[in-house]
Structures are given as C-alpha cells and as structure tokens.
Scaffold this motif. Structure first.
Motif, PDB file in Angstrom:
ATOM      1  N   VAL A  29       6.035   5.679   6.048  1.00 57.69           N
ATOM      2  CA  VAL A  29       5.226   5.004   7.060  1.00 57.69           C
ATOM      3  C   VAL A  29       4.222   5.987   7.648  1.00 57.69           C
ATOM      4  CG1 VAL A  29       5.292   3.749   9.255  1.00 57.69           C
ATOM      5  CG2 VAL A  29       7.102   3.402   7.540  1.00 57.69           C
ATOM      6  N   GLU A  30       2.970   5.537   7.833  1.00 55.43           N
ATOM      7  CA  GLU A  30       1.913   6.396   8.370  1.00 55.43           C
ATOM      8  C   GLU A  30       1.995   6.482   9.898  1.00 55.43           C
ATOM      9  OE1 GLU A  30      -2.020   5.323   7.240  1.00 55.43           O
ATOM     10  OE2 GLU A  30      -1.686   5.621   5.086  1.00 55.43           O
TER      11      GLU A  30
ATOM     12  N   GLU B 134       0.119  -3.150  -4.561  1.00 53.95           N
ATOM     13  CA  GLU B 134       1.210  -3.295  -5.526  1.00 53.95           C
ATOM     14  C   GLU B 134       2.241  -4.246  -4.926  1.00 53.95           C
ATOM     15  OE1 GLU B 134       2.568   0.515  -7.317  1.00 53.95           O
ATOM     16  OE2 GLU B 134       1.175   1.400  -5.861  1.00 53.95           O
ATOM     17  N   PRO B 135       2.190  -5.530  -5.301  1.00 54.04           N
ATOM     18  CA  PRO B 135       3.126  -6.484  -4.717  1.00 54.04           C
ATOM     19  C   PRO B 135       4.577  -6.063  -4.937  1.00 54.04           C
ATOM     20  CG  PRO B 135       1.396  -7.614  -5.917  1.00 54.04           C
ATOM     21  CD  PRO B 135       1.258  -6.157  -6.245  1.00 54.04           C
TER      22      PRO B 135
ATOM     23  N   HIS C 180       0.832  -1.211   0.000  1.00 51.37           N
ATOM     24  CA  HIS C 180       0.000   0.000   0.000  1.00 51.37           C
ATOM     25  C   HIS C 180       0.865   1.259   0.000  1.00 51.37           C
ATOM     26  CE1 HIS C 180      -4.153  -1.617   1.323  1.00 51.37           C
ATOM     27  NE2 HIS C 180      -3.407  -2.684   1.061  1.00 51.37           N
ATOM     28  N   ARG C 181       2.075   1.159  -0.528  1.00 52.42           N
ATOM     29  CA  ARG C 181       3.056   2.251  -0.401  1.00 52.42           C
ATOM     30  C   ARG C 181       2.767   3.470  -1.269  1.00 52.42           C
ATOM     31  NH1 ARG C 181       4.851  -1.987  -3.178  1.00 52.42           N
ATOM     32  NH2 ARG C 181       5.555  -1.709  -5.335  1.00 52.42           N
ATOM     33  N   ALA C 182       1.875   3.369  -2.228  1.00 51.18           N
ATOM     34  CA  ALA C 182       1.594   4.500  -3.114  1.00 51.18           C
ATOM     35  C   ALA C 182       1.200   5.727  -2.304  1.00 51.18           C
ATOM     36  CB  ALA C 182       0.491   4.139  -4.100  1.00 51.18           C
TER      37      ALA C 182
END
Length: 600
Positions: free
Chosen positions: A513-514, A501-502, A480-482
């Motif tokens: 990082v959130e 996105e694997p 979920h890095r987008a």
C-alpha cells in the motif's frame, strides 16, 4: 520523458528581455515601495501575462522573488469567499500581523511584498495564463504554463532594476510549479523555496495509489474558476482598482472552451502516461539551491529526494500549511536562505542542518536537527497483523494463519497494538504489506494509522488542509499492485501505475500500500497504535470518540486530508464486493514502522 522535453529552451523563447514593459504606476501607500500594476509581459507565442512588480523606491539593482499562480494577484484573502476562513485563522493565530504590514498586498499562499521590499528585494506576482488579468486558456500545471514561467523568470533577470538573480517563493500551487520550472533551468533562476508543494503529478495530485482524487473538483470550482480571465460574474474584487480584475468579459461558452478541467483530465488519464510525464519534473535537472518545506500530512518530501541539487535542505513541519508560512520564524528562515543565495551574504546558511523535523507529541511538537532523510539510524520494525485477534505487533510474526473479511463499501477492519510500555518514537516513511483477496475483480484499500489514548479515543492532529487527521494515510487500487523493484525500497514501494491487472475472485495477492507522506509521533506510555483497513475514504464521522493534540473546534468529516475518492470510477459492482485479509505463516501481513532510537 519528463518536463525536459521542453528544455533546453531555444533563444526565441526569450524575447525583448531588456525592454521594460509598459507599467501602470500605482501609489502603493507604503513608504519606500514602488508598485507597478498589471504590467504585460510577452511570452514566446505572443500572449501576454499580467504581473505586479513591487520594488524599492531607490536606484539600484535588486534580486527578484517571484511567484505565479491562479488565485488572483489583486485579490485579498479577506475579500474572497474561498479564502475568508483561511484569513480568519491567520489573523487569529497572528493578531499583530497587520501591525507589521498594511496587509493590503497579502495574497493567498503568497509572500507579503511589504515584508520583503524593505529588505532589498523586488517581488513579482504573476497571474497564470487564463487567470485574472492574463488572457488565454487556463490549464493548471501544463507544459505551456511552465514555459510561461521560464520566460517570465528570464525576463525579470534582464530588467534594469534586477541583479539577474531570481528566487521562487510560495506555497501549494506556487510551490508545485517551482519544481516544474526549475527542471527547465531558465536563465536567471538562482534558488527555489517550495513550501509544501507536491512533486509527482500522478501519485501526489491526480491519483493516490491508483485511485482518482476528486477533492480537486472543489479547488477548481471554488478557488480557480472564479478567477478565470473573462469571468465577469466573479465574486472576487480587485483590491487595487476596485471592480473586477479578470479582464474583458467572455461568454459562458467561451469561458468553458478556455479552461481545462483538471479532474476531467485526470479521469481521461487513469495511468501514469505521457500526459503526467509532461507535468512531473525530471529531478535530475533540478540543480539550483533548494529548501523544501514539507508537512507530515500532505506534501511532500518527494521533491527533496528527487532533486539533484547539491545544495538542498529539508524541513518537515506539522500544522496547517498556510499560517506557518506567515510566521516571524518562517520569514526569518526564508530571508536567510535567499539572502545567502540571491545576495551572496555569508550568514552561515551553509552550516544549516540539511534536515530538520518537527517531531509530534501528544500535546505539542519539538524541532530537531538531523543529518539526512530518511533518518540514518532508523530501525524499520514490522508490526505483524493477526486477523484472529485484531491485534498487531512484533510478537505476532509467529501467529497462526488466519483470515477475516469485510464489505468493500462498508465498515472495515482495525488492528490494534498493546499499550506501549515505554515512550516510543516513530519518524519516517511508513509501509504496509498485505495479503488480500476479493469476491470481485478489483478492490480499493484505504489505510489509516491512528494514535489511541488509554480511554480508547483517537488522538488527531492538525493537517495541511484538514484540522482532523490521523498519523498517516495510505491507498491502493489492487489492480495497480505491480511494483518496480528498481525504484522501490522496503519502506517506499514504487508502483508504475501503467496498466490494470484484474484480480481473480477468491485468489490471494500480496500488495504494498502506498503511503506517499511520512509520519512522526512520540507515543506516550500507555497509548496504542491502530491500523484501520477499509474500502472507502477514512474519516471521523459524527460522534466519533476523539481528542485533539491541540484545542481546536473541529467539524465532523467523512474523509481526512487532501484526498476524496467518491467518483463514478468506483463502481459498486466492482468495488463493493467482499474483501478478505490473510495473516500469519507464509502470508505475513504487516505495518512497517520507522522506529527512531532515543536522542541523547
């Protein structure tokens, strides 16, 4: 689209406003306070919510304070198994509380009517649809539930004992739904005071950094389902009439059909889709006066930042989220706010500082007034990580490239600063940029920012729901890095969470990082900061070397805060690989901290 798909509400939504519902008048036992119990109020689809009305025993029109929740409008904390610990903490902290009130009408996370009615307010407490004495399907934070709240607000505004002005007050659940209904702009709503409530249903409740939060299962099973309408087996006692206050008994099959398990619903919606959009308010439509009381550990400055209200205030406090709500100081703050916006009293509220923060120290806190949030003079300082030495600090920007690995489901890595040579304050949002790879197609990152004393022990703090928390916690599922640049800042990346996105095993990726909550700490001379990065929930296990900012008797715990990630969606074959961080050179990994200059 957000909750605005329900607004504007058509006129048919508001039916029979000027007709008072049939009431069961009960002797309140409190001089000067009338109590109408289990008053049915019709919704636009014909269903009826059950409400309690507490009001002054003298003619006139009064402003209304309202809340709507699932915990039981007739259930005392002292008698409910899920709330006895909270009640014991509350009485221990405020031993004189029940000398100022009979405490007969205090409900979990709700204002005490006895402390408001004598000041010229009507207090209304409603059971949400499907809970307590309100029949129907129990579906927390759903559009249907929010519609009900809007209907009830406008109904109250049209009653003969009402001035037409309604304010909302309550904590947690009863703060979250304030944001939701305010976006519908119901007639009569004049001000809201959400006390420690989340705003974003995906990012602050269901998924942290794209990782499913199963902590809600405990909440659901122990605090909500026992009060489901029709649950004849509930251990909860109706403190008003005795017996049960969950309506006519229903079969177990019917009870199951009449409730929507939130964690199950979260699992069916792994991305920030239309289901969450119906439950997350459009902040542009929140325009009523707003006082957001947030906490450094769990919930939330997001509502304050999102709301379009021109008259809005923010207070960020520390400590657990229940006991401060009942303090004399909190009551005085709440009354000043509502006296101004519901009664029109010129009490100087408009001169109240727009932002106030309770700054944490090693052995206490201090309140400080500020002009804006984040604090305008914040210096955003990157503390670079060095995988070779396990150190971090501003001087490692030029460190040589290095890499270090850890098992995804095992012990992670910790980076530590040198001891601070001067007292230093960090107050504001925190961000973390990492360069990572994995031997598998995905990885989860759990990050904890910690305060370490000169003896190497963690200094922990009382959190919103956990008496044993570090300075801040961050999360990210790397698939979920987008990031959406248009909605991001250097200190607050915004992940759309709309697709996975694997990772390509062995390939390096930059990730942000959130950290959904900010932090505040004045670091004493000689103390250090530590950053722990791992692939499992962060917590303080048995025997961990810990000292506490206050003298609490604390349990050991495997996780901190309102988040717990153990769930089947964490397949060990996918999240149990070998994870690697790279630092230095063109792959600089760093913790971005909000340094605040000393105040004069």
């Amino acid at each position: 689209m957000r909750l605005t798909i329900l607004a504007p509400l058509v006129a048919a939504l508001f039916i029979a406003f000027t007709q008072p519902a049939q009431a069961e008048r009960v002797d309140s036992g409190v001089p000067g306070m009338l109590f109408d119990h289990d008053v049915p109020v019709a919704m636009n689809d014909g269903a009826k919510l059950s409400i309690n009305i507490y009001r002054p025993d003298k003619p006139g029109r009064y402003p209304v304070l309202m809340l709507m929740g699932p915990y039981g409008k007739d259930t005392t904390m002292a008698d409910a198994p899920a709330y006895r610990t909270s009640w014991a903490k509350l009485i221990a902290k405020y031993p004189d509380l029940c000398k100022k009130s009979s405490c007969r009408y205090i409900r979990f996370e709700a204002p005490d009517p006895e402390r408001w009615v004598p000041s010229g307010y009507v207090v209304i407490h409603a059971d949400v649809r499907g809970a307590g004495a309100s029949p129907g399907v129990l579906d927390p934070f759903s559009p249907r539930e929010t519609q009900d709240y809007a209907t009830l607000i406008t109904w109250a505004a049209h009653q003969p004992w009402s001035t037409g002005k309604v304010g909302l007050l309550g904590t947690s659940f009863q703060a979250i739904n304030q944001y939701q209904v305010a976006a519908l702009r119901p007639e009569g709503l004049a001000a809201i005071l959400p006390w420690e409530g989340a705003f974003d249903q995906y990012r602050e409740i269901a998924y942290y950094g794209g990782i499913l939060n199963v902590a809600w299962q405990f909440w659901w099973e122990h605090q909500v389902v026992p009060n489901q309408n029709g649950n004849a087996g509930t251990p909860l006692i109706d403190s008003i009439g005795g017996g049960k206050d969950t309506g006519l008994p229903l079969s177990q099959e019917r009870l199951k059909d009449n409730r929507i398990d939130p964690v199950g619903a979260f699992a069916r919606h792994p991305f920030d889709d239309a289901w969450y959009h119906e439950r997350t308010p459009d902040g542009r439509r929140i325009t009523v006066p707003l006082l957001d009381v947030a906490n450094w550990t769990d919930w939330s400055t997001q509502g304050y930042l999102a709301a379009a209200s021109r008259q809005k205030w923010l207070r960020i406090q520390t400590g657990d989220h229940l006991t401060p709500f009942y303090s004399d100081q909190a009551l005085a703050l709440q009354k000043r706010f509502f006296d101004h916006f519901l009664k029109g009293i010129d009490n100087g509220w408009e001169q109240e500082p727009r932002v106030a923060v309770q700054v944490r120290h090693r052995d206490g806190t201090t309140w400080r007034n500020e002009k804006a949030w984040p604090l305008p003079d914040t210096n955003w300082e990157p503390y670079y990580l060095d995988a070779a030495s396990g150190s971090m600090g501003p001087t490692f920007e030029a460190a040589a490239p290095a890499a270090k690995s850890w098992p995804g489901l095992g012990e992670g890595l910790t980076f530590t600063t040198a001891p601070f040579v001067n007292e230093t304050e960090f107050t504001g949002p925190v961000a973390l940029r990492l360069w990572v790879s994995s031997s598998t197609a995905d990885m989860d990152i759990f990050a904890a920012v910690r305060l370490i004393d000169p003896e190497g022990r963690d200094v922990t703090f009382m959190g919103n729901s956990d008496p044993n928390v570090p300075l801040d916690l961050g999360y990210l599922r790397v698939s979920h890095r987008a990031v959406d640049p248009a909605n991001s800042t250097a200190w607050q990346p915004f992940h759309p969470h709309v697709a996975a996105e694997p990772m390509t095993p062995g390939q390096l990726y930059p990730v942000d990082v959130e950290f959904m909550e900010p932090t505040s700490i004045v670091i004493p001379k000689g103390y250090r900061l530590a950053l722990t990065i791992q692939g499992t929930d962060f917590g303080y296990g048995p025997g961990a070397p810990i000292v506490h900012a206050k003298d609490y008797d604390l349990p050991d715990d495997s996780h901190s805060g309102l988040f717990f990630a153990a769930h089947p969606n964490r397949d060990p074959a996918l999240y149990g690989g070998t994870d690697t961080i790279v630092t230095g050179g063109k792959h600089a990994s760093y913790l971005l901290l909000p340094h605040v200059p000393p105040r004069s």
